[in-house]
Structures are given as structure tokens and as C-alpha cells.
Scaffold this motif. Structure first.
Motif, PDB file in Angstrom:
ATOM      1  N   THR A 105       2.599  -2.303  -5.426  1.00  0.00           N
ATOM      2  CA  THR A 105       1.512  -1.515  -4.836  1.00  0.00           C
ATOM      3  C   THR A 105       0.162  -1.923  -5.422  1.00  0.00           C
ATOM      4  O   THR A 105      -0.019  -1.938  -6.645  1.00  0.00           O
ATOM      5  CB  THR A 105       1.731  -0.013  -5.075  1.00  0.00           C
ATOM      6  OG1 THR A 105       3.016   0.362  -4.579  1.00  0.00           O
ATOM      7  CG2 THR A 105       0.660   0.800  -4.375  1.00  0.00           C
ATOM      8  N   SER A 106      -0.788  -2.230  -4.550  1.00  0.00           N
ATOM      9  CA  SER A 106      -2.124  -2.611  -5.000  1.00  0.00           C
ATOM     10  C   SER A 106      -3.230  -1.850  -4.272  1.00  0.00           C
ATOM     11  O   SER A 106      -4.395  -1.941  -4.646  1.00  0.00           O
ATOM     12  CB  SER A 106      -2.344  -4.120  -4.807  1.00  0.00           C
ATOM     13  OG  SER A 106      -2.240  -4.471  -3.438  1.00  0.00           O
ATOM     14  N   ARG A 107      -2.874  -1.103  -3.215  1.00  0.00           N
ATOM     15  CA  ARG A 107      -3.860  -0.318  -2.469  1.00  0.00           C
ATOM     16  C   ARG A 107      -3.317   1.090  -2.247  1.00  0.00           C
ATOM     17  O   ARG A 107      -2.176   1.259  -1.829  1.00  0.00           O
ATOM     18  CB  ARG A 107      -4.192  -0.962  -1.119  1.00  0.00           C
ATOM     19  CG  ARG A 107      -5.186  -0.155  -0.274  1.00  0.00           C
ATOM     20  CD  ARG A 107      -5.503  -0.868   1.034  1.00  0.00           C
ATOM     21  NE  ARG A 107      -6.243  -2.086   0.784  1.00  0.00           N
ATOM     22  CZ  ARG A 107      -7.582  -2.149   0.739  1.00  0.00           C
ATOM     23  NH1 ARG A 107      -8.295  -1.056   0.956  1.00  0.00           N
ATOM     24  NH2 ARG A 107      -8.194  -3.287   0.515  1.00  0.00           N
ATOM     25  N   SER A 160      -8.775   2.193 -10.988  1.00  0.00           N
ATOM     26  CA  SER A 160      -9.363   1.157 -10.131  1.00  0.00           C
ATOM     27  C   SER A 160      -9.109  -0.252 -10.642  1.00  0.00           C
ATOM     28  O   SER A 160      -9.321  -1.224  -9.912  1.00  0.00           O
ATOM     29  CB  SER A 160     -10.870   1.389  -9.991  1.00  0.00           C
ATOM     30  OG  SER A 160     -11.493   1.423 -11.263  1.00  0.00           O
ATOM     31  N   TYR A 174      -4.165   4.857  -0.436  1.00  0.00           N
ATOM     32  CA  TYR A 174      -4.935   5.744   0.428  1.00  0.00           C
ATOM     33  C   TYR A 174      -4.761   7.162  -0.115  1.00  0.00           C
ATOM     34  O   TYR A 174      -3.636   7.667  -0.183  1.00  0.00           O
ATOM     35  CB  TYR A 174      -4.438   5.663   1.874  1.00  0.00           C
ATOM     36  CG  TYR A 174      -4.654   4.313   2.509  1.00  0.00           C
ATOM     37  CD1 TYR A 174      -5.866   4.007   3.128  1.00  0.00           C
ATOM     38  CD2 TYR A 174      -3.662   3.340   2.480  1.00  0.00           C
ATOM     39  CE1 TYR A 174      -6.078   2.756   3.707  1.00  0.00           C
ATOM     40  CE2 TYR A 174      -3.866   2.086   3.051  1.00  0.00           C
ATOM     41  CZ  TYR A 174      -5.076   1.813   3.659  1.00  0.00           C
ATOM     42  OH  TYR A 174      -5.279   0.575   4.230  1.00  0.00           O
ATOM     43  N   TYR A 228      -5.540  -0.521  -8.735  1.00  0.00           N
ATOM     44  CA  TYR A 228      -5.426  -0.276  -7.304  1.00  0.00           C
ATOM     45  C   TYR A 228      -6.784  -0.306  -6.624  1.00  0.00           C
ATOM     46  O   TYR A 228      -7.787   0.131  -7.204  1.00  0.00           O
ATOM     47  CB  TYR A 228      -4.797   1.106  -7.039  1.00  0.00           C
ATOM     48  CG  TYR A 228      -3.502   1.374  -7.754  1.00  0.00           C
ATOM     49  CD1 TYR A 228      -2.332   0.721  -7.381  1.00  0.00           C
ATOM     50  CD2 TYR A 228      -3.441   2.306  -8.794  1.00  0.00           C
ATOM     51  CE1 TYR A 228      -1.130   0.980  -8.032  1.00  0.00           C
ATOM     52  CE2 TYR A 228      -2.245   2.570  -9.447  1.00  0.00           C
ATOM     53  CZ  TYR A 228      -1.100   1.901  -9.059  1.00  0.00           C
ATOM     54  OH  TYR A 228       0.081   2.158  -9.711  1.00  0.00           O
ATOM     55  N   GLY A 229      -6.786  -0.765  -5.391  1.00  0.00           N
ATOM     56  CA  GLY A 229      -7.923  -0.529  -4.522  1.00  0.00           C
ATOM     57  C   GLY A 229      -7.747   0.853  -3.908  1.00  0.00           C
ATOM     58  O   GLY A 229      -6.674   1.181  -3.408  1.00  0.00           O
ATOM     59  N   SER A 279       0.817  -1.212   0.000  1.00  0.00           N
ATOM     60  CA  SER A 279       0.000   0.000   0.000  1.00  0.00           C
ATOM     61  C   SER A 279       0.850   1.261   0.000  1.00  0.00           C
ATOM     62  O   SER A 279       2.060   1.223   0.222  1.00  0.00           O
ATOM     63  CB  SER A 279      -0.947   0.014   1.209  1.00  0.00           C
ATOM     64  OG  SER A 279      -0.214   0.078   2.412  1.00  0.00           O
ATOM     65  N   VAL A 285      -8.824   3.920  -1.279  1.00  0.00           N
ATOM     66  CA  VAL A 285      -9.483   4.273  -0.023  1.00  0.00           C
ATOM     67  C   VAL A 285      -9.246   5.762   0.221  1.00  0.00           C
ATOM     68  O   VAL A 285      -8.103   6.227   0.167  1.00  0.00           O
ATOM     69  CB  VAL A 285      -8.914   3.466   1.162  1.00  0.00           C
ATOM     70  CG1 VAL A 285      -9.614   3.863   2.460  1.00  0.00           C
ATOM     71  CG2 VAL A 285      -9.054   1.968   0.909  1.00  0.00           C
TER      72      VAL A 285
END
Length: 301
Positions: free
Chosen positions: A100-102, A128, A104, A131-132, A13, A134
Motif C-alpha cells: 500500500t502506497s496511497r 506522509s 484515501y 503514503y500518498g 491503494s 487523498v
């Protein structure tokens, strides 16, 4: 602080905090620029300058108009999303490790209105797809402790009864703020009930129970601001109601009355310190209608 934020990030992340600022040495009238601070689980943060704000805000305005219109083609949408990707995200993407896959994301000013997930890369993929995403208010949000008691709890507010509930302002007792009066004058005040959200809430509660989650469901008059503010800590908060946005220029003068009573709980932001003709953060111009909203509005008049 940095070390604690990095420790809260998983190896796959990253935290991206956007910052709008004025070009030195004139912090008041200098050219408006923006950039991003990229924080990974280890190593030094990376500062990525992203250029002037003016063309970005023009593109975001065009995107907003496009989303509200039924006459735009897919090609027009793709071109605009690709342009915004080029200014906002391309350099950031190049700075991220392949693992990196998420992400913030902490947006600033007009970026709060940008649907990052829909930005279109050169290869035709949405952000999207890689990446996820948030959204957080700031990196400090990653430091909030989680206790075992809140891990599997969902609170559901749905189908508020806008004509019943706690009266938060009785006629003549409380003078509304400028933002509240602007809402009363300019918004659609019909506030029809939303019975479909009650059905949705029941389905969510059933699914949550089957997955081993506990739930708190508040409908009708119980879907109130008082109950919302008194909630225990929960993992997921589901709010199904009407929302409103008062516009980009809520504060247009340096009259202290314009900001009386306006606060953001849990922050150090002082709206009275906002300079003349400067836009307020979107949070100040947005809101939700909960039970008793019509009675509260009558109390403002």
C-alpha cells in the motif's frame, strides 16, 4: 456499491472511512466511540474499533492550540502527534498490506481537523513519508466518472474583488441564516484584496500550459460564486481567497430557524434533523469569500 469501490482502487491503494457512533443499546446518550472501515482492492472490508472519542477530541484540541501558539517546543509537538498516531492510525497501519502506497481517507466529525499527513509513527516517520494521502467525502467519491474532456483542465480562481461582483442579497430582500449573521457579527470583515494570488495564478496557468493542460482563469469580479457553480467539469480547481470558520457550536438549540437555508449540495444531510446541542459537520460552519462578498454582507444587515 462495495464491488464498484474496490474496482476503482488501484492494487497499491486503500480506502479508510472513519465513523463516529454511540455505544449500543443507547444510540442517543451512549458512550461516543469511533472506528474505521478499511477497504482494499479485494477481500472483505475490515472494521477496526479505535476507542472512545473524548480523549481523541482532547488531543485534537491541544494540537489546534499548539499550532496557533509560538511557544511550543518540537518535543511537545512530536509527543502529541505520536499520541494521536497511537489512537487513530497505528491499528489501521497494521492492517494495510505492505504494497500500500496511497490512502484515501474519509474523516468524520473532529477528524476533519486532523492533519493526518503529520502524524508521527514510532520510527519517527510521518504518515506522509509512507503514503500518498487523498481526502474524500466518502467512498462514493471514487465512483465519479472521468471523461476524456476533463483529464487535463485546471480552473483557477484568484484575487477576488470583494467590493465588486454579483450582489447575491440586496438589503431587506433576504433574511440571512443564523450562520451568516454569526459571520457578520464575529468575523474580521476587512477582506483585503490578495494581489499576490493573481501572480501565483498566472504562474500556475503558465506551468499548466507548458505541461499540455488547458486552463480557465477567473480574477477580480469574475472570481464569483456564480462562475464557480457554473464551471464545466475540471480535473483541478484552484481557489485562492479568504476563508472563515464559525466555530464548533454553530447549532446550540433545536430552533428550526437555526438551520433555515443551510444545505450541502449533492448530499442527503438535513441539518434540521440535527438534535439539540449536537455539533454540525465542519462544512456547515466553514466558507469562502468570493467577489462581491462585502456587498452581500451589507445586504444581510
Amino acid at each position: 456499491m462495495l464491488q464498484h469501490v474496490q474496482q476503482s482502487l488501484s492494487p497499491d491503494s486503500a480506502l479508510v472511512e472513519f465513523v463516529f457512533y454511540r455505544q449500543l443499546p443507547d444510540l442517543r446518550f451512549g458512550r461516543r466511540l469511533f472506528g474505521a472501515l478499511v477497504i482494499l482492492p479485494s477481500g472483505e472490508p475490515k472494521w477496526i474499533p479505535l476507542g472512545p472519542v473524548e480523549p481523541l477530541e482532547g488531543m485534537i484540541s491541544d494540537l489546534d492550540a499548539m499550532l496557533k501558539s509560538s511557544e511550543n517546543s518540537d518535543d511537545h509537538a512530536s509527543n502529541l502527534l505520536s499520541k494521536i498516531y497511537g489512537q487513530v492510525w497505528e491499528k489501521i497501519d497494521e492492517s494495510l498490506p505492505s504494497r500500500t502506497s496511497r490512502i484515501y481517507i474519509s474523516p468524520d466529525e473532529s477528524l476533519q481537523f486532523l492533519p493526518f499527513a503529520c502524524l508521527l509513527a514510532a520510527d519517527g516517520r510521518f504518515i506522509s513519508d509512507r503514503y500518498g494521502i487523498v481526502y474524500v467525502g466518502s467512498g462514493r467519491d471514487l465512483l465519479r466518472p472521468r471523461s476524456r474532456s476533463e483529464v487535463k483542465t485546471i480552473s483557477i480562481f484568484a484575487d477576488p474583488d470583494f467590493e465588486r461582483g454579483p450582489v447575491l442579497a440586496k438589503k431587506g430582500e433576504q433574511k440571512p441564516t443564523q450562520s451568516q449573521m454569526q459571520f457578520v457579527r464575529g468575523a474580521d470583515m476587512s477582506l483585503p484584496r490578495l494581489p499576490g494570488t493573481a501572480l501565483e495564478a498566472a504562474e500556475i496557468q503558465t506551468s499548466a500550459g507548458e505541461a499540455g493542460w488547458s486552463s480557465i482563469m477567473l480574477l477580480g469580479a469574475d472570481a464569483s460564486e456564480e462562475n464557480l457553480l457554473n464551471l464545466p467539469r475540471v480535473t483541478i480547481l484552484h481557489l485562492a481567497t479568504h476563508g472563515f470558520y464559525l466555530g464548533d457550536n454553530l447549532l446550540s438549540s433545536d430552533d428550526s430557524e437555526a438551520t433555515r437555508g443551510m444545505t450541502i449540495k449533492g448530499t442527503d444531510i438535513d441539518p434540521a434533523a440535527v438534535t439539540k446541542n449536537r455539533k454540525l459537520p465542519a462544512m456547515f460552519a466553514s466558507g469562502l469569500a468570493l467577489s462581491g462578498a462585502k456587498e452581500t454582507i451589507v445586504g444581510w444587515k
